[in-house]
Design an enzyme around this catalytic site. Structure first.
Site, PDB file in Angstrom:
ATOM      1  N   THR A  45       8.367   4.069 -13.020  1.00  0.00           N
ATOM      2  CA  THR A  45       7.845   4.029 -14.389  1.00  0.00           C
ATOM      3  C   THR A  45       7.391   5.443 -14.765  1.00  0.00           C
ATOM      4  O   THR A  45       8.186   6.242 -15.228  1.00  0.00           O
ATOM      5  CB  THR A  45       6.710   2.996 -14.537  1.00  0.00           C
ATOM      6  OG1 THR A  45       5.738   3.207 -13.507  1.00  0.00           O
ATOM      7  CG2 THR A  45       7.259   1.587 -14.436  1.00  0.00           C
ATOM      8  N   THR A  64      -0.044  -3.275  -2.951  1.00  0.00           N
ATOM      9  CA  THR A  64       0.208  -1.914  -3.389  1.00  0.00           C
ATOM     10  C   THR A  64       0.830  -1.980  -4.771  1.00  0.00           C
ATOM     11  O   THR A  64       0.822  -3.034  -5.398  1.00  0.00           O
ATOM     12  CB  THR A  64       1.114  -1.185  -2.385  1.00  0.00           C
ATOM     13  OG1 THR A  64       1.290   0.143  -2.823  1.00  0.00           O
ATOM     14  CG2 THR A  64       2.456  -1.872  -2.247  1.00  0.00           C
TER      15      THR A  64
END
Length: 400
Positions: free
Chosen positions: A151, A188
């Site tokens: 991202t 995570t």
């Protein structure tokens, strides 16, 4: 990454991957990935503890209960979070469409999403891209896989290792994404680690829980936990090397720790706007929890992080951060170091310390902040970054 560098990553037997541009991201960037695992594979996963866990997280948890997992379907550009029941239905529609192409049950598909929160998922774009995605599966596609899940990341994150047991080779390779909204809680950002070792479910779960606690759960960039965090560990068993006990288990734990630690460090080094990689090591604690509290208090302090960015040896900010941490602390016996330079000795400015020494260490790209509480035998380590102008710019312009 150059081709020869990419080829240095070990191919895990029984794993293939693929990535395409479905249109969820602009500029024809890769945004849809698929990982296929052999039918013999054992899956283990941990997820975000956010009360706003995203739709794919909820679906993934249910599908994993069936113990028939074969595929991880990952999209970037849209988190499919805070989207209600429609978001869950969208995640299921993607699983159903892929299951039809792959000839498996929908529960064999484990969905993952990452990106903007609160926007509906464009299922039509994903479904239209699935045939090409499935057709592109190949054992060497770790690189496009790692690109497709990014991202705000600026770098791909891949780590790999191998070991031998009685002349037989075992491979471990993993990818991850993440550079902001980083302080996981039993999870995570997104990570996928695979091995061709032969491992039972119970042992695999124990390994993931233990290793995640010492790697992914010890990093922080901004103290924020995502709605979509997930960490997946898969054993295909194709090498037929039994790693459930003895030397095989020891080697496997070490290898998975190495790969997950490298991925965790890569996430910190790629932290949004980061200019420094910082290790905060707290020793001499009365309890492990006390050490961790002090470490995170330092690592998450905006005042400490901005001082790091400015190369400012303002050790008063370290004192402040330690002082507000929970747990047993005796300020009269605390020692503080930056790298090998002692700033504070037994609760006071060290007699040998000078601002010049402190500034020299703060200018370095990699810094270790060491705190000795001098109360016991426990210690903990957390990895973090500084806080720069660029972090503010990236996050203020994230949706513009």
């Amino acid at each position: 990454m150059k081709d020869d560098e990419y080829n240095s990553f070990n191919q895990v037997l029984g794993v293939r991957a693929s990535a395409v541009a479905s249109g969820l991201k602009k500029n024809s960037k890769l945004d849809l990935a698929l990982i296929e695992f052999a039918s013999s594979s054992v899956f283990s996963a941990v997820f975000t503890q956010s009360h706003f866990a995203a739709a794919p997280v909820l679906v993934a948890k249910e599908h994993l209960k069936k113990r028939i997992s074969r595929y991880c379907l990952i999209n970037s550009g849209n988190a499919n979070a805070a989207t209600g029941l429609e978001g869950e239905r969208d995640a299921l529609r993607c699983c159903e469409a892929l299951a039809e192409i792959a000839g498996v049950k929908k529960e064999a598909i484990i969905p993952f999403s990452t990106g903007v929160i609160g926007e509906p998922l464009d299922v039509d774009k994903i479904r239209a891209a699935l045939p090409d995605l499935f057709e592109g599966l190949h054992k060497k596609n770790w690189l496009p896989l790692s690109e497709a899940i990014m991202t705000t990341d600026t770098k791909i994150k891949i780590a790999s290792c191998k070991f031998n047991i009685s002349g037989s080779e075992v491979n471990i390779t993993g990818v991850a994404k993440g550079s902001g909204m980083i302080q996981p809680n039993m999870a995570t950002m997104l990570s996928f680690v695979a091995t061709d070792a032969l491992v039972d479910q119970k042992i695999l779960d124990e390994i993931l829980f233990e290793v995640s606690a010492r790697t992914f759960n010890r990093i922080t960039i901004d103290g924020d936990t995502s709605t979509n965090d997930a960490s997946v560990l898969v054993s295909t068993g194709i090498s037929e090397v039994d790693c459930n006990e003895g030397p095989g288990l020891v080697e496997l734990k070490q290898g998975i720790t190495l790969v997950m630690r490298d991925l965790a460090h890569a996430i910190v080094k790629d932290g949004e706007g980061a200019t420094k990689f910082v290790e905060v090591r707290v020793t001499g604690g009365n309890k492990r929890e006390d050490c961790l509290s002090v470490a995170y208090s330092i690592a998450n302090s905006p005042l400490v992080k901005t001082a790091l960015f400015a190369n400012d040896p303002n050790w008063g900010r370290l004192v402040m951060a330690i002082g507000k941490a929970e747990g047993k602390i005796d300020s009269s016996i605390v020692d503080i170091f930056v790298n090998d330079v002692c700033l504070m000795s037994v609760g006071q400015r060290d007699q040998s310390y000078t601002e010049e020494k402190g500034a020299r260490e703060m200018r370095k790209g990699s810094i270790v902040i060491r705190v000795n509480l001098n109360l016991g035998e426990y210690e903990e380590t957390v990895w973090t970054t500084d806080l720069s102008y660029e972090y503010v710019k990236i996050n203020s312009e994230y949706r513009t």
